[in-house]
Motif scaffolding. Sequence first.
Motif, PDB file in Angstrom:
ATOM      1  N   ASP A  98      53.087  12.760 -13.155  1.00  0.00           N
ATOM      2  CA  ASP A  98      52.530  12.272 -14.417  1.00  0.00           C
ATOM      3  C   ASP A  98      53.506  11.420 -15.211  1.00  0.00           C
ATOM      4  O   ASP A  98      53.104  10.679 -16.099  1.00  0.00           O
ATOM      5  CB  ASP A  98      52.123  13.464 -15.306  1.00  0.00           C
ATOM      6  N   ASN A  99      54.774  11.559 -14.934  1.00  0.00           N
ATOM      7  CA  ASN A  99      55.783  10.952 -15.800  1.00  0.00           C
ATOM      8  C   ASN A  99      56.972  10.558 -14.934  1.00  0.00           C
ATOM      9  O   ASN A  99      57.631  11.413 -14.350  1.00  0.00           O
ATOM     10  CB  ASN A  99      56.195  11.991 -16.866  1.00  0.00           C
ATOM     11  N   VAL A 100      57.198   9.264 -14.844  1.00  0.00           N
ATOM     12  CA  VAL A 100      58.271   8.778 -13.976  1.00  0.00           C
ATOM     13  C   VAL A 100      59.446   8.240 -14.790  1.00  0.00           C
ATOM     14  O   VAL A 100      60.240   7.437 -14.313  1.00  0.00           O
ATOM     15  CB  VAL A 100      57.749   7.700 -12.990  1.00  0.00           C
ATOM     16  N   THR A 101      59.562   8.719 -16.014  1.00  0.00           N
ATOM     17  CA  THR A 101      60.672   8.286 -16.861  1.00  0.00           C
ATOM     18  C   THR A 101      62.011   8.702 -16.270  1.00  0.00           C
ATOM     19  O   THR A 101      62.995   7.981 -16.367  1.00  0.00           O
ATOM     20  CB  THR A 101      60.526   8.889 -18.271  1.00  0.00           C
ATOM     21  N   ALA A 102      62.031   9.880 -15.673  1.00  0.00           N
ATOM     22  CA  ALA A 102      63.275  10.403 -15.107  1.00  0.00           C
ATOM     23  C   ALA A 102      63.045  10.749 -13.637  1.00  0.00           C
ATOM     24  O   ALA A 102      61.927  11.049 -13.231  1.00  0.00           O
ATOM     25  CB  ALA A 102      63.709  11.653 -15.879  1.00  0.00           C
ATOM     26  N   PRO A 103      64.128  10.705 -12.825  1.00  0.00           N
ATOM     27  CA  PRO A 103      63.975  11.134 -11.431  1.00  0.00           C
ATOM     28  C   PRO A 103      63.635  12.623 -11.338  1.00  0.00           C
ATOM     29  O   PRO A 103      63.892  13.381 -12.277  1.00  0.00           O
ATOM     30  CB  PRO A 103      65.346  10.845 -10.808  1.00  0.00           C
ATOM     31  N   ASN A 174      53.590  21.315 -17.856  1.00  0.00           N
ATOM     32  CA  ASN A 174      54.687  20.632 -17.183  1.00  0.00           C
ATOM     33  C   ASN A 174      54.780  19.156 -17.522  1.00  0.00           C
ATOM     34  O   ASN A 174      55.473  18.430 -16.838  1.00  0.00           O
ATOM     35  CB  ASN A 174      54.527  20.784 -15.671  1.00  0.00           C
ATOM     36  N   SER A 175      54.095  18.709 -18.551  1.00  0.00           N
ATOM     37  CA  SER A 175      54.058  17.265 -18.772  1.00  0.00           C
ATOM     38  C   SER A 175      55.448  16.699 -19.012  1.00  0.00           C
ATOM     39  O   SER A 175      55.753  15.600 -18.582  1.00  0.00           O
ATOM     40  CB  SER A 175      53.130  16.927 -19.933  1.00  0.00           C
ATOM     41  N   ALA A 176      56.301  17.471 -19.658  1.00  0.00           N
ATOM     42  CA  ALA A 176      57.655  16.964 -19.904  1.00  0.00           C
ATOM     43  C   ALA A 176      58.435  16.845 -18.601  1.00  0.00           C
ATOM     44  O   ALA A 176      59.368  16.061 -18.486  1.00  0.00           O
ATOM     45  CB  ALA A 176      58.404  17.863 -20.882  1.00  0.00           C
ATOM     46  N   LEU A 177      58.051  17.638 -17.583  1.00  0.00           N
ATOM     47  CA  LEU A 177      58.706  17.551 -16.289  1.00  0.00           C
ATOM     48  C   LEU A 177      58.108  16.436 -15.452  1.00  0.00           C
ATOM     49  O   LEU A 177      58.635  16.076 -14.424  1.00  0.00           O
ATOM     50  CB  LEU A 177      58.566  18.876 -15.526  1.00  0.00           C
TER      51      LEU A 177
HETATM   52  C1  LIG Z   1      58.584  11.889 -19.785  1.00  0.00           C
HETATM   53  O1  LIG Z   1      59.837  12.379 -19.316  1.00  0.00           O
HETATM   54  C2  LIG Z   1      60.898  12.088 -20.212  1.00  0.00           C
HETATM   55  C3  LIG Z   1      62.187  12.484 -19.519  1.00  0.00           C
HETATM   56  O2  LIG Z   1      62.112  13.765 -18.965  1.00  0.00           O
HETATM   57  C4  LIG Z   1      60.674  12.833 -21.521  1.00  0.00           C
HETATM   58  O3  LIG Z   1      61.711  12.565 -22.420  1.00  0.00           O
HETATM   59  C5  LIG Z   1      59.351  12.357 -22.117  1.00  0.00           C
HETATM   60  O4  LIG Z   1      59.058  13.109 -23.273  1.00  0.00           O
HETATM   61  C6  LIG Z   1      58.217  12.513 -21.119  1.00  0.00           C
HETATM   62  N1  LIG Z   1      57.009  11.898 -21.648  1.00  0.00           N
HETATM   63  C7  LIG Z   1      55.849  12.558 -21.712  1.00  0.00           C
HETATM   64  C8  LIG Z   1      54.688  11.776 -22.227  1.00  0.00           C
HETATM   65  O5  LIG Z   1      55.731  13.728 -21.369  1.00  0.00           O
END
Ligand SMILES: *[C@@H]1O[C@H](CO)[C@@H](O)[C@H](O)[C@H]1NC(C)=O
Length: 199
Positions: A98-103, A174-177
Amino acid sequence: MRFFTTFVASASVFASVVSAAQHNVTVGQGNGIVYEPKFLQGVVAGDTVSFKFVSKNHTVTQSTFTAPCVAKPEGVNSGFIPVDPAAATQPEWTIQIDNVTAPLWFYCAQGAHCKGGMVFAINPTADKTYDAFLAAAQGVTPSSTSTNTVTVTGSRTSGSQTSADAPSASQTGNSALGISTPKLTSALAALGLIAGLTL
Ligand SMILES: *[C@@H]1O[C@H](CO)[C@@H](O)[C@H](O)[C@H]1NC(C)=O
Ligand SMILES: *[C@@H]1O[C@H](CO)[C@@H](O)[C@H](O)[C@H]1NC(C)=O
Ligand SMILES: *[C@@H]1O[C@H](CO)[C@@H](O)[C@H](O)[C@H]1NC(C)=O
Ligand SMILES: [Cu+2]
């Protein structure tokens, strides 16, 4: 005209489905202590990663870059998935990214497999490379696996195929993960009958 409207709606649903890629990873190829490929690049939000377990008794357990062989609290975890060499189909476990901001970082929680180099990454960076993660794994003594993993093993070996197959804490929130909806996609009903697998 009703037909036309329906057709357009169906077409747009189809388009959104095909735009998400399914990435395939083999776990235990050639009886090895290995994920193939070892890492994925270019995974985008909405993609799925499907792990096919082809030998022995491995896991796909989320960890962190700094502690490769330690389960990440609230991380996703396939639990132990033993493979019956005689079975016609092999178990698969799929996650959605869902979130590829971090590896994202993973390891196998079986025995000393992680220390032996059985680690996996999604979208490693120039800063945090797969090789650095692997080196850290090989230099770190695997910690005892979490109680989550024990729970998973218990419910799988009893043959359950419900969401109890994996710790519920890993399935929600787990959205933050950056990961959601882990699901077991193959029949595991006979697991309780599988015996004599090697590690
Ligand atoms: C996506 O992941 C980043 C790094 O783990 C986090 O800081 C950010 O809040 C996340 N974004 C969402 C929409 O969950
Ligand atoms: C992954 O496997 C599925 C099902 O076999 C296939 O449709 C898909 O194209 C594969 N993905 C890649 C990137 O090869
Ligand atoms: C798989 O490995 C786990 C952890 O070592 C063990 O508890 C479980 O009994 C094994 N399952 C089989 C079917 O060998
Ligand atoms: Cu393993």
